[in-house]
Design an enzyme around this catalytic site. Structure first.
Site, PDB file in Angstrom:
ATOM      1  N   SER A   7       0.842  -1.204   0.000  1.00  0.00           N
ATOM      2  CA  SER A   7       0.000   0.000   0.000  1.00  0.00           C
ATOM      3  C   SER A   7       0.873   1.247   0.000  1.00  0.00           C
ATOM      4  O   SER A   7       2.058   1.191   0.369  1.00  0.00           O
ATOM      5  CB  SER A   7      -0.944  -0.002   1.217  1.00  0.00           C
ATOM      6  OG  SER A   7      -0.216  -0.191   2.408  1.00  0.00           O
ATOM      7  N   GLU A   9       0.862   5.622   0.776  1.00  0.00           N
ATOM      8  CA  GLU A   9       0.160   6.715   1.474  1.00  0.00           C
ATOM      9  C   GLU A   9       0.441   8.066   0.804  1.00  0.00           C
ATOM     10  O   GLU A   9       1.577   8.367   0.463  1.00  0.00           O
ATOM     11  CB  GLU A   9       0.651   6.735   2.933  1.00  0.00           C
ATOM     12  CG  GLU A   9       0.042   7.827   3.776  1.00  0.00           C
ATOM     13  CD  GLU A   9       0.429   7.677   5.250  1.00  0.00           C
ATOM     14  OE1 GLU A   9       0.376   6.549   5.781  1.00  0.00           O
ATOM     15  OE2 GLU A   9       0.787   8.704   5.846  1.00  0.00           O
ATOM     16  N   ARG A  98      -5.767   8.722  16.463  1.00  0.00           N
ATOM     17  CA  ARG A  98      -6.070   9.832  17.360  1.00  0.00           C
ATOM     18  C   ARG A  98      -5.734  11.152  16.682  1.00  0.00           C
ATOM     19  O   ARG A  98      -6.506  12.085  16.681  1.00  0.00           O
ATOM     20  CB  ARG A  98      -5.268   9.714  18.653  1.00  0.00           C
ATOM     21  CG  ARG A  98      -5.611  10.783  19.662  1.00  0.00           C
ATOM     22  CD  ARG A  98      -4.567  10.919  20.740  1.00  0.00           C
ATOM     23  NE  ARG A  98      -3.342  11.530  20.248  1.00  0.00           N
ATOM     24  CZ  ARG A  98      -2.285  11.798  21.001  1.00  0.00           C
ATOM     25  NH1 ARG A  98      -2.305  11.480  22.285  1.00  0.00           N
ATOM     26  NH2 ARG A  98      -1.215  12.365  20.492  1.00  0.00           N
ATOM     27  N   ASP A 100      -2.720  14.397  15.942  1.00  0.00           N
ATOM     28  CA  ASP A 100      -2.049  15.427  16.748  1.00  0.00           C
ATOM     29  C   ASP A 100      -2.590  16.767  16.302  1.00  0.00           C
ATOM     30  O   ASP A 100      -2.421  17.138  15.142  1.00  0.00           O
ATOM     31  CB  ASP A 100      -0.533  15.423  16.482  1.00  0.00           C
ATOM     32  CG  ASP A 100       0.134  14.183  17.021  1.00  0.00           C
ATOM     33  OD1 ASP A 100      -0.151  13.825  18.177  1.00  0.00           O
ATOM     34  OD2 ASP A 100       0.933  13.591  16.282  1.00  0.00           O
ATOM     35  N   PHE A 208      11.204  15.799  11.023  1.00  0.00           N
ATOM     36  CA  PHE A 208      10.006  14.985  11.170  1.00  0.00           C
ATOM     37  C   PHE A 208      10.259  13.822  12.138  1.00  0.00           C
ATOM     38  O   PHE A 208       9.412  13.492  12.971  1.00  0.00           O
ATOM     39  CB  PHE A 208       9.597  14.489   9.775  1.00  0.00           C
ATOM     40  CG  PHE A 208       8.206  13.953   9.727  1.00  0.00           C
ATOM     41  CD1 PHE A 208       7.146  14.703  10.192  1.00  0.00           C
ATOM     42  CD2 PHE A 208       7.957  12.687   9.219  1.00  0.00           C
ATOM     43  CE1 PHE A 208       5.858  14.204  10.164  1.00  0.00           C
ATOM     44  CE2 PHE A 208       6.671  12.173   9.191  1.00  0.00           C
ATOM     45  CZ  PHE A 208       5.625  12.940   9.665  1.00  0.00           C
ATOM     46  N   HIS A 258       4.028  -0.810   3.647  1.00  0.00           N
ATOM     47  CA  HIS A 258       3.224   0.395   3.423  1.00  0.00           C
ATOM     48  C   HIS A 258       4.210   1.550   3.235  1.00  0.00           C
ATOM     49  O   HIS A 258       4.988   1.852   4.146  1.00  0.00           O
ATOM     50  CB  HIS A 258       2.324   0.645   4.649  1.00  0.00           C
ATOM     51  CG  HIS A 258       1.528   1.917   4.580  1.00  0.00           C
ATOM     52  ND1 HIS A 258       0.303   2.016   3.950  1.00  0.00           N
ATOM     53  CD2 HIS A 258       1.773   3.162   5.073  1.00  0.00           C
ATOM     54  CE1 HIS A 258      -0.168   3.243   4.063  1.00  0.00           C
ATOM     55  NE2 HIS A 258       0.715   3.964   4.738  1.00  0.00           N
TER      56      HIS A 258
END
Ligand code: FAD
Length: 278
Positions: A7, A9, A98, A100, A208, A258
């Site tokens: 996959s 992203e 969740r 950020d 990052f 991924h």
């Protein structure tokens, strides 16, 4: 290798040109026949309509698209509305997080505090309609009290109904292998798919990685620092490092890969084509 899961992203862009580039990247990566493309979601809803538009476009072109959905700063009503939209749009998979909140954005509207609560809400509202992915952190989530606590919190998401997990990226495969072993000891048996970050730029990667708690091993950091502005060398070295890591992972029977594409096809395609294991 029939059930190996691949996959990619993407993140939603703000400009028309960025979106055109994203679809071009999608077209190139579609050649690899991935199981799905996922599209990130700005916590607090900041990319809501862009995420929806891109996911819809990708899904309509025949490759499954999985929207990310974060719950922090969102009301349950908002989340339910979005879920209904995805259910009506034939979306089959959701990455439940969740999130950020960006600094400065108030979390006061938020009614769900953790991703396990979001997984629970989705299962309550839609049963088994969606395959649910959650996030996993082989090097520990940066806000977790400790590694053991984070494992217990990961299990909450699995117990709430997650089908599989995608890890935060890492550059040390042993951290992933250890994490998976520990999960198995706790009775967690869902696939935990390694998240792979191609190395293409040192400054952004370092910033990052600091924020998300991913460790860049010293030997990689020092080498990248030494290249300075020499982008070509960074790309070449990055490709070698990531290819080697993916070979190690695949040789050890990971259930899939991924890729965090950052909306660029070439670094992912190069790594994939280098893999000599197929
Ligand atoms: P949680 O699983 O809720 O965990 C967050 C922290 O709280 C952890 O420290 C955990 O140990 C602790 N915790 C969890 N549950 C409980 C509980 N019940 N009680 C007490 N403590 C608890 N961010 C975005 O904004 N948009 C995206 O699209 C996005 N996509 C991502 C995709 C992947 C594959 C990954 C790995 C991360 C992604 N992120 C995204 C980043 C993610 O939102 C952040 O890492 C965020 O800080 C945690 O999200 P989570 O879903 O892992 O949270």
């Amino acid at each position: 290798m029939d059930d190996f899961r691949l996959s990619f992203e993407f993140f939603p862009t703000k400009t028309e040109e960025g979106t055109r580039k994203l679809y071009n990247t999608r077209n190139q990566l579609a050649e690899l026949n991935p199981d799905f493309f996922s599209v990130t979601y700005g916590a607090g809803g900041s990319t809501r309509s862009n995420t929806i538009d891109i996911v819809t476009e990708i899904n309509n072109k025949g490759i499954n698209a999985a929207p990310h959905l974060s719950c922090v700063g969102e009301s349950k009503e908002n989340i339910k509305e979005l879920l209904q939209h995805y259910a009506d749009s034939d979306i089959k998979r959701i990455v439940a997080l969740r999130g950020d909140l960006p600094s400065g954005m108030a979390a006061s509207a938020g009614e769900l505090n953790y991703a396990n609560e979001l997984v629970e809400l989705i299962r309550n509202e839609h049963g088994d309609k969606f395959e649910l992915e959650v996030a996993a952190y082989p090097e520990m989530h940066p806000q977790a009290r400790n590694f053991e606590d984070d494992l217990i919190n990961f299990k909450r998401k699995v117990d709430a109904g997650a089908n599989s997990a995608i890890t935060q990226y890492f550059f040390n495969p042993d951290s992933y292998f250890y994490y998976v072993d520990r999960c198995q000891e706790m009775g967690i048996d869902i696939p935990i798919i390694p998240g792979i970050m191609p190395i293409t730029n040192y400054t952004k990667l370092a910033r990052f990685s600091d924020a998300c708690g991913a460790e860049i091993p010293r030997w990689i950091r020092k080498q990248l620092e030494a290249y300075g502005d020499d982008t070509e060398s960074i790309m070449k070295f990055g490709e070698e490092v990531i290819t080697q890591m993916c070979e190690d992972l695949v040789e050890n029977d990971v259930p899939g890969l991924h890729f965090y594409t950052l909306n660029q096809a070439e670094p992912c395609l190069n790594v994939w084509n280098n893999l000599s294991l197929w």
